[in-house]
Design an enzyme around this catalytic site. Structure first.
Site, PDB file in Angstrom:
ATOM      1  N   GLU A   3      -6.037 -37.642  24.773  1.00 23.49           N
ATOM      2  CA  GLU A   3      -7.123 -36.927  24.126  1.00 23.49           C
ATOM      3  C   GLU A   3      -7.537 -37.663  22.853  1.00 23.49           C
ATOM      4  O   GLU A   3      -6.939 -38.672  22.475  1.00 23.49           O
ATOM      5  CB  GLU A   3      -6.715 -35.478  23.883  1.00 23.49           C
ATOM      6  CG  GLU A   3      -6.303 -34.807  25.198  1.00 23.49           C
ATOM      7  CD  GLU A   3      -6.345 -33.298  25.196  1.00 23.49           C
ATOM      8  OE1 GLU A   3      -7.104 -32.701  24.400  1.00 23.49           O
ATOM      9  OE2 GLU A   3      -5.626 -32.693  26.016  1.00 23.49           O
ATOM     10  N   LYS A  52     -13.020 -40.311  23.375  1.00 19.14           N
ATOM     11  CA  LYS A  52     -11.990 -41.034  24.109  1.00 19.14           C
ATOM     12  C   LYS A  52     -12.318 -42.521  24.256  1.00 19.14           C
ATOM     13  O   LYS A  52     -11.739 -43.203  25.095  1.00 19.14           O
ATOM     14  CB  LYS A  52     -11.791 -40.389  25.482  1.00 19.14           C
ATOM     15  CG  LYS A  52     -11.349 -38.923  25.371  1.00 19.14           C
ATOM     16  CD  LYS A  52     -11.146 -38.277  26.733  1.00 19.14           C
ATOM     17  CE  LYS A  52     -10.737 -36.825  26.578  1.00 19.14           C
ATOM     18  NZ  LYS A  52     -10.454 -36.166  27.874  1.00 19.14           N
ATOM     19  N   ARG A 121     -24.717 -40.772  24.364  1.00 17.56           N
ATOM     20  CA  ARG A 121     -24.392 -39.831  25.437  1.00 17.56           C
ATOM     21  C   ARG A 121     -23.252 -38.893  25.059  1.00 17.56           C
ATOM     22  O   ARG A 121     -22.953 -37.955  25.809  1.00 17.56           O
ATOM     23  CB  ARG A 121     -24.011 -40.595  26.712  1.00 17.56           C
ATOM     24  CG  ARG A 121     -25.117 -41.463  27.275  1.00 17.56           C
ATOM     25  CD  ARG A 121     -24.831 -41.842  28.710  1.00 17.56           C
ATOM     26  NE  ARG A 121     -23.638 -42.653  28.855  1.00 17.56           N
ATOM     27  CZ  ARG A 121     -23.626 -43.985  28.883  1.00 17.56           C
ATOM     28  NH1 ARG A 121     -24.772 -44.641  28.736  1.00 17.56           N
ATOM     29  NH2 ARG A 121     -22.513 -44.662  29.042  1.00 17.56           N
ATOM     30  N   ASN A 162      -7.647 -31.497  28.296  1.00 13.42           N
ATOM     31  CA  ASN A 162      -7.124 -30.281  28.898  1.00 13.42           C
ATOM     32  C   ASN A 162      -6.230 -29.476  27.963  1.00 13.42           C
ATOM     33  O   ASN A 162      -6.251 -28.250  27.971  1.00 13.42           O
ATOM     34  CB  ASN A 162      -6.340 -30.639  30.172  1.00 13.42           C
ATOM     35  CG  ASN A 162      -6.550 -29.628  31.264  1.00 13.42           C
ATOM     36  OD1 ASN A 162      -7.264 -28.655  31.080  1.00 13.42           O
ATOM     37  ND2 ASN A 162      -5.920 -29.840  32.399  1.00 13.42           N
ATOM     38  N   ARG A 254      -9.908 -29.657  37.220  1.00  9.50           N
ATOM     39  CA  ARG A 254      -8.885 -29.785  36.182  1.00  9.50           C
ATOM     40  C   ARG A 254      -8.076 -28.496  36.095  1.00  9.50           C
ATOM     41  O   ARG A 254      -8.626 -27.393  36.196  1.00  9.50           O
ATOM     42  CB  ARG A 254      -9.512 -30.092  34.821  1.00  9.50           C
ATOM     43  CG  ARG A 254     -10.289 -31.404  34.758  1.00  9.50           C
ATOM     44  CD  ARG A 254      -9.426 -32.625  35.010  1.00  9.50           C
ATOM     45  NE  ARG A 254      -8.371 -32.775  34.035  1.00  9.50           N
ATOM     46  CZ  ARG A 254      -8.519 -33.382  32.865  1.00  9.50           C
ATOM     47  NH1 ARG A 254      -9.696 -33.892  32.516  1.00  9.50           N
ATOM     48  NH2 ARG A 254      -7.497 -33.497  32.036  1.00  9.50           N
TER      49      ARG A 254
END
Length: 265
Positions: A3, A52, A121, A162, A254
């Site tokens: 993460e 990330k 983006r 997550n 996920r």
């Protein structure tokens, strides 16, 4: 998948070890060899992260873009470095420090407009100075998509994965199924502030600490070397707050974990 705090830790480490000096950039595996030659021997001028994504920018204006994906990892080494072991995509060698990159989703040299296009983006990164939470709020407040899915959308919010998704929603008593347009502005403001602090802790300590001191007891962490979590990877275990078994489902491919009592709305 690592993460955002992991990428910011890497960016800071590489800034300390490499920035301001020439860096040997090699590709023992060969897949990055052509791009490596474009920056090999140049001075690294900055090391930064956005979500990330990791950016290494050199004095010739070129940037090495790294996205670790599910399997990417840097392995650090003192000098002299030993012969590469395994599939080393990129080797960086500085004055007194070296590191090998294996298994990334992306490792490529980009021109400034290409870097800008990727950043355009991405949603705001809670760890970046000047990040605007309103940018994410606009996307969330207009969407009927579940907040559990929106938090994982890197175009909405960069760097959240997550674990932070599951734990943030628990800490604020929000069901992961609640549509984004039913999240109040006050709720989002509180979530953003909490996320900024949690991710800063992750950068400092190198691990995600998400359980408040008064709840940091009972069942051990889901893995030996990890701090406790409220819900992440605790399906069937009692909630640390109310004792209800933690539930598990899959949302957009996920794993999703939540407490049906503490996160009932």
């Amino acid at each position: 998948m690592p993460e955002g705090h992991t990428l910011h830790r890497l960016a800071r480490l590489h800034a300390r070890k490499f920035v301001g000096s020439p860096v040997r950039v090699l590709s023992p595996q060969g897949r990055f060899a052509e791009d490596a030659r474009l920056v090999d021997g140049h001075v690294l001028t900055s090391s930064d992260a956005w979500g990330k994504h990791l950016w290494h920018t050199y004095d010739n204006g070129l940037t090495v873009h790294v996205h670790l994906g599910l399997y990417g990892k840097f392995t650090d080494s003192a000098l002299p470095m030993e012969e590469p072991v395994g599939q080393v995509r990129m080797r960086m060698v500085g004055a007194d420090f070296g590191t090998d990159l294996r298994g990334p989703t992306a490792c490529e040299v980009l021109l400034p407009p290409q870097v800008a296009a990727i950043e355009a983006r991405l949603g705001p990164d809670p760890l970046r100075r000047g990040a605007d939470p309103h940018q994410a709020w606009v996307r969330i407040s207009k969407s009927k998509k579940a907040i559990g899915a929106l938090l994982m959308d890197q175009a909405v919010l960069a760097g959240v994965g997550n674990v932070y998704r599951a734990e943030l929603l628990f800490r604020h008593g929000i069901s992961p199924e609640r549509p984004g347009n039913l999240i109040s502005h006050d709720e989002w403001t509180a979530m953003w502030a909490d996320l900024v602090e949690l991710m800063k802790v992750g950068v400092r300590r190198g691990k995600m600490h998400v359980v408040r001191a008064e709840h940091d007891n009972g069942d051990p962490a889901y893995a030996k070397d990890r701090p406790r979590t409220y819900v992440y990877r605790r399906a069937g275990s009692p909630c640390r707050v109310c004792g209800t078994p933690i539930l598990h489902s899959v949302m957009e491919a996920r794993n999703l974990f939540w407490c049906p009592v503490c996160q009932s709305v």
